[in-house]
Design a protein around this motif. Structure first.
Motif, PDB file in Angstrom:
ATOM      1  N   VAL A  16       0.816  -1.214   0.000  1.00  0.00           N
ATOM      2  CA  VAL A  16       0.000   0.000   0.000  1.00  0.00           C
ATOM      3  C   VAL A  16       0.850   1.265   0.000  1.00  0.00           C
ATOM      4  CG1 VAL A  16      -1.971  -1.124   1.099  1.00  0.00           C
ATOM      5  CG2 VAL A  16      -0.221  -0.043   2.515  1.00  0.00           C
ATOM      6  N   SER A  17       2.147   1.123   0.239  1.00  0.00           N
ATOM      7  CA  SER A  17       3.048   2.272   0.209  1.00  0.00           C
ATOM      8  C   SER A  17       4.453   1.783  -0.124  1.00  0.00           C
ATOM      9  CB  SER A  17       3.045   2.992   1.563  1.00  0.00           C
ATOM     10  OG  SER A  17       3.921   4.106   1.545  1.00  0.00           O
ATOM     11  N   GLY A  18       5.152   2.538  -1.000  1.00  0.00           N
ATOM     12  CA  GLY A  18       6.476   2.130  -1.435  1.00  0.00           C
ATOM     13  C   GLY A  18       6.400   1.181  -2.614  1.00  0.00           C
ATOM     14  N   HIS A  19       7.564   0.603  -2.997  1.00  0.00           N
ATOM     15  CA  HIS A  19       7.535  -0.379  -4.078  1.00  0.00           C
ATOM     16  C   HIS A  19       8.641  -1.399  -3.868  1.00  0.00           C
ATOM     17  CE1 HIS A  19      10.564   2.475  -5.695  1.00  0.00           C
ATOM     18  NE2 HIS A  19      11.048   1.416  -6.370  1.00  0.00           N
ATOM     19  N   GLY A  20       8.394  -2.592  -4.414  1.00  0.00           N
ATOM     20  CA  GLY A  20       9.334  -3.685  -4.221  1.00  0.00           C
ATOM     21  C   GLY A  20       9.037  -4.833  -5.148  1.00  0.00           C
ATOM     22  N   VAL A  21       9.516  -6.010  -4.781  1.00  0.00           N
ATOM     23  CA  VAL A  21       9.327  -7.193  -5.608  1.00  0.00           C
ATOM     24  C   VAL A  21       9.040  -8.391  -4.712  1.00  0.00           C
ATOM     25  CG1 VAL A  21      11.830  -7.678  -5.630  1.00  0.00           C
ATOM     26  CG2 VAL A  21      10.350  -8.645  -7.417  1.00  0.00           C
ATOM     27  N   VAL A  22       8.101  -9.220  -5.138  1.00  0.00           N
ATOM     28  CA  VAL A  22       7.812 -10.488  -4.480  1.00  0.00           C
ATOM     29  C   VAL A  22       8.363 -11.585  -5.377  1.00  0.00           C
ATOM     30  CG1 VAL A  22       6.053 -11.980  -3.463  1.00  0.00           C
ATOM     31  CG2 VAL A  22       5.684  -9.504  -3.523  1.00  0.00           C
ATOM     32  N   ARG A  23       9.223 -12.423  -4.811  1.00  0.00           N
ATOM     33  CA  ARG A  23       9.856 -13.487  -5.598  1.00  0.00           C
ATOM     34  C   ARG A  23       9.357 -14.853  -5.127  1.00  0.00           C
ATOM     35  NH1 ARG A  23      14.305 -10.062  -4.295  1.00  0.00           N
ATOM     36  NH2 ARG A  23      15.069  -8.882  -6.123  1.00  0.00           N
ATOM     37  N   PHE A  24       9.234 -15.764  -6.099  1.00  0.00           N
ATOM     38  CA  PHE A  24       8.777 -17.120  -5.825  1.00  0.00           C
ATOM     39  C   PHE A  24       9.713 -18.120  -6.489  1.00  0.00           C
ATOM     40  CE2 PHE A  24       4.980 -14.461  -5.936  1.00  0.00           C
ATOM     41  CZ  PHE A  24       4.289 -14.852  -4.795  1.00  0.00           C
TER      42      PHE A  24
END
Length: 369
Positions: free
Chosen positions: A300-308
């Motif tokens: 909901v705030s900021g940015h990033g990456v989800v890795r699987f």
């Protein structure tokens, strides 16, 4: 349409008037104990519909029952007849009208007056013999045990229960108001000579007390009652309306370290739990997988990456996430996963898990993505 509401400052009256206004009714004539008699006469002359909600149910002496219930009803009917106003009348009586006590007798006599008026004026009379009504805006320590229990429990005050096994038949204020407005639209629910609220709840006094106590405890445990149970849902809403005004908020336990924080927000009986995860810039959290536990991530705030990565594969799958574009990322079972903050500010993620965390069976296994 001009709608006269007696008892306009009472529990049912306040709720009814609020909902009538919500639905666009503007000409509401409010009558309460301080209303001048001449103004009441003016209201009775003009009214197109009457909700007669006024009454006495907890007087200092029994003589006031006749004065407040039978006496005022007689006054109301006499004024309507004086101006030959044959508009419909809805009267909220009580199931105690079937009992041989002072309160019940006064309500029964008022019913008879209204039925007689309807017969001779060829008008419509709708009488509701209501059981125990509960909900917001009811006065505690007056005529409602539930209002008193909610008020006292929320303030750590003692409550008195003489017989926990006492059966109680309850109707919720919103259901009452919905039915009264159905009566206004000539779509009332009739049972014999009387009308009734079609949705009611039967339980014991002891069960009600335990539920209300559990609501107080739920704030400490960050849990939510079973909203699939209609009575629990309505009682919980009622309890919250009696919170002290300086206690609407409550603290959560934040698990804080150099990486950021993790805070459990809401736990439910059968819908898992919601937590808030804050990651510092450059921080990666996770690197674990689950057999059965599954999750949903919403940045909901900021940015990033989800890795699987499937635990028996070398292929890494990436989902780039940002608070500027709300999207939910499901975390399937059998995939080790992590979430990394790629920004220069804290990244805030709402995380849902399908089950409550159980330290004895966490179903969480460390494995680098």
């Amino acid at each position: 349409m001009k709608i006269l509401v007696t008892g306009s400052k009472g529990f049912i009256g306040k709720n009814l008037i609020a909902e009538l206004r919500n639905r666009g009714y503007k000409n509401i004539l409010e009558c309460h104990r301080d209303t001048d008699y001449t103004l009441l006469e003016e209201y009775c002359e003009k009214a197109d519909f009457v909700f007669h909600l006024a009454g006495v149910n907890r007087p200092q002496n029994e003589e006031e029952f006749d004065e407040g219930n039978l006496g005022f009803t007689s006054t109301l009917i006499n004024i309507l007849e004086k101006y030959e106003n044959d508009c419909p009348v809805i009267f909220t009586s009580s199931t105690q009208a079937m009992l041989d006590n002072a309160y019940g007798s006064s309500k029964r006599a008022a019913e008879d007056l209204i039925f007689t008026h309807a017969k001779y004026s060829n008008s419509k009379a709708l009488i509701y013999r209501l059981p125990n009504v509960f909900g917001k805006w009811c006065k505690p320590n007056y005529n409602s045990a539930i209002a008193t229990f909610c008020y006292n429990v929320a303030r750590n005050l003692p409550i008195m229960v003489n017989n926990p096994s006492t059966n109680m038949n309850l109707v919720y204020i919103d259901d009452v108001i919905e039915e009264l407005i159905h009566g206004l639209g000539d779509n009332q629910n009739i049972s014999g000579s009387f009308c009734e609220v079609p949705t009611s709840h039967t339980t014991t006094l002891g069960e009600i007390v335990e539920l209300i106590k559990s609501f107080k405890k739920s704030r400490e445990e960050r849990s939510i009652p079973n909203m699939n149970d209609a009575l629990s849902k309505k009682l919980y809403s009622t309890y919250l309306s009696y919170l002290p005004e300086d206690q609407f908020s409550y603290d959560l336990k934040m698990n804080v370290d150099q990486r950021g924080s993790f805070t459990e927000f809401i736990k439910t009986v059968d819908r898992g739990q919601v937590s808030i995860n804050v990651s510092k810039p450059g921080i990666t959290k996770g690197n674990h997988w689950h057999h059965t536990k599954n999750e949903k991530f919403l940045v909901v705030s900021g940015h990033g990456v989800v890795r699987f990565r499937k635990i028996d594969s070398e292929e890494v799958i990436e989902y780039f996430v940002s608070g500027e574009k709300m999207e939910v990322v499901d975390v399937p079972t059998g995939y080790t996963h992590n979430i990394e903050n790629l920004g220069e500010t804290d990244m805030v993620t709402v995380m849902w898990a399908n089950e409550l965390f159980n330290p004895e069976k966490p179903d969480t296994y460390y494995l680098e993505v």
